[in-house]
Write a protein that holds these residues in place. Structure first.
Motif, PDB file in Angstrom:
ATOM      1  N   ILE A   6      13.501   9.692   0.446  1.00 29.58           N
ATOM      2  CA  ILE A   6      13.021   8.351   0.114  1.00 29.58           C
ATOM      3  C   ILE A   6      12.824   8.147  -1.386  1.00 29.58           C
ATOM      4  O   ILE A   6      12.607   7.020  -1.829  1.00 29.58           O
ATOM      5  CB  ILE A   6      11.706   8.023   0.863  1.00 29.58           C
ATOM      6  N   GLU A   7      12.954   9.230  -2.161  1.00 28.39           N
ATOM      7  CA  GLU A   7      12.885   9.117  -3.619  1.00 28.39           C
ATOM      8  C   GLU A   7      14.277   9.066  -4.239  1.00 28.39           C
ATOM      9  O   GLU A   7      14.418   9.005  -5.460  1.00 28.39           O
ATOM     10  CB  GLU A   7      12.103  10.299  -4.209  1.00 28.39           C
TER      11      GLU A   7
ATOM     12  N   ASN B 208      13.351   2.992   3.850  1.00 23.79           N
ATOM     13  CA  ASN B 208      12.720   3.961   2.965  1.00 23.79           C
ATOM     14  C   ASN B 208      11.310   3.531   2.589  1.00 23.79           C
ATOM     15  O   ASN B 208      10.401   4.357   2.487  1.00 23.79           O
ATOM     16  CB  ASN B 208      13.552   4.144   1.691  1.00 23.79           C
ATOM     17  N   GLU B 209      11.131   2.223   2.387  1.00 16.81           N
ATOM     18  CA  GLU B 209       9.812   1.720   2.029  1.00 16.81           C
ATOM     19  C   GLU B 209       8.825   1.916   3.177  1.00 16.81           C
ATOM     20  O   GLU B 209       7.650   2.229   2.958  1.00 16.81           O
ATOM     21  CB  GLU B 209       9.885   0.252   1.644  1.00 16.81           C
TER      22      GLU B 209
ATOM     23  N   ARG C 204       7.858   5.458   3.016  1.00 17.11           N
ATOM     24  CA  ARG C 204       7.004   5.686   1.853  1.00 17.11           C
ATOM     25  C   ARG C 204       5.574   5.230   2.133  1.00 17.11           C
ATOM     26  O   ARG C 204       4.602   5.916   1.793  1.00 17.11           O
ATOM     27  CB  ARG C 204       7.589   4.969   0.641  1.00 17.11           C
ATOM     28  N   GLN C 205       5.432   4.071   2.750  1.00 23.04           N
ATOM     29  CA  GLN C 205       4.099   3.573   3.093  1.00 23.04           C
ATOM     30  C   GLN C 205       3.441   4.462   4.134  1.00 23.04           C
ATOM     31  O   GLN C 205       2.232   4.718   4.080  1.00 23.04           O
ATOM     32  CB  GLN C 205       4.190   2.138   3.596  1.00 23.04           C
TER      33      GLN C 205
ATOM     34  N   ARG D 102       3.896   7.645   4.459  1.00 22.61           N
ATOM     35  CA  ARG D 102       3.470   8.860   3.761  1.00 22.61           C
ATOM     36  C   ARG D 102       2.232   8.621   2.903  1.00 22.61           C
ATOM     37  O   ARG D 102       1.338   9.465   2.836  1.00 22.61           O
ATOM     38  CB  ARG D 102       4.610   9.378   2.886  1.00 22.61           C
ATOM     39  N   ASP D 103       2.189   7.482   2.252  1.00 26.47           N
ATOM     40  CA  ASP D 103       1.171   7.246   1.223  1.00 26.47           C
ATOM     41  C   ASP D 103      -0.027   6.432   1.691  1.00 26.47           C
ATOM     42  O   ASP D 103      -0.964   6.239   0.911  1.00 26.47           O
ATOM     43  CB  ASP D 103       1.795   6.524   0.021  1.00 26.47           C
TER      44      ASP D 103
ATOM     45  N   ASP E  27       2.756  15.549   0.423  1.00 30.85           N
ATOM     46  CA  ASP E  27       3.888  15.369  -0.480  1.00 30.85           C
ATOM     47  C   ASP E  27       5.156  16.081  -0.028  1.00 30.85           C
ATOM     48  O   ASP E  27       5.996  16.444  -0.845  1.00 30.85           O
ATOM     49  CB  ASP E  27       3.506  15.856  -1.888  1.00 30.85           C
TER      50      ASP E  27
ATOM     51  N   TYR F 183      10.397  13.334   2.910  1.00 27.81           N
ATOM     52  CA  TYR F 183      10.674  12.313   3.921  1.00 27.81           C
ATOM     53  C   TYR F 183      12.065  11.748   3.662  1.00 27.81           C
ATOM     54  O   TYR F 183      12.439  11.500   2.509  1.00 27.81           O
ATOM     55  CB  TYR F 183       9.664  11.170   3.848  1.00 27.81           C
TER      56      TYR F 183
END
Length: 202
Positions: free
Chosen positions: A46-47, A104-105, A108-109, A111-112, A123, A126
């Motif tokens: 996702i990065e 991906n967003e 990301r959400q 995960r974060d 960390d 993903y």
């Protein structure tokens, strides 16, 4: 903890070096015999970084197939955080989102979102994996979360499919499985004159 032993007889020294090398290699190196080689794949996390499963050879990998909207996957995160805290850099965790509609967003959400969910921040890797050829064809994933533990040689050593009340794997189960795969170094050193052989196991 260290164990040390000294011997001055050269014939016995040579024999002991051979015996101990074979003995401890057998005891402390994971045995791949009878296991299945984990199918390799290449994805982009996702990065935006491309990676392959085979990049993590010589490392223990916990591979999880999940979905953002899966309540059991949300519960599984806290167990995985505990596992990550136990092993740190000795373990690579990879979570693959198999729902094609999740972006991906979204991952990301997921995960974060420490404030939205109840798990701690984490960390590990993903990545989206909507390709059924990978999650269904190669890994036979029929439900989420589905987890695999892969040893340092790339062999599957543990598999759990998330079904019903037993969908979430306790951290203790993962930790016990992973501990069996970690190797322990053995160092054999000799003095320049070969008068003494020192065996040291850390």
């Amino acid at each position: 903890m260290a164990w040390q032993w000294h011997c001055r007889s050269k014939p016995i020294q040579a024999l002991l070096i051979l015996v101990l090398a074979v003995l401890f290699t057998g005891l402390f190196t994971p045995i791949a015999c009878g296991q299945s080689l984990a199918p390799d794949f290449t994805l982009t996390d996702i990065e935006g970084t491309s990676f392959s499963l085979s990049d993590f050879r010589n490392h223990v990998v916990l591979l999880e197939f999940m979905r953002v909207g899966c309540s059991k996957c949300q519960l599984q995160v806290s167990e995985l955080v505990e596992v990550q805290n136990e092993f740190g850099d000795l373990l690579t965790i990879i979570s693959l989102g198999i729902n094609a509609s999740e972006t991906n967003e979204d991952l990301r959400q997921f995960r974060d979102s420490e404030g939205s969910w109840w798990w701690p921040p984490h960390d590990w890797i993903y990545a989206r994996c909507p390709q059924s050829s990978i999650f269904s064809g190669l890994y036979n994933v029929t439900s989420t979360p589905t987890s695999y533990i892969i040893d340092q040689s790339g062999f599957i050593r543990y598999h759990h499919s998330g079904v019903g009340d037993d969908a979430v794997v306790d951290a203790d189960v993962f930790i016990a499985e992973i501990r069996t795969l970690l190797t322990y170094p053995m160092t054999i050193t000799t003095t320049p004159s070969l008068d003494n052989v020192h065996f040291r196991i850390n």
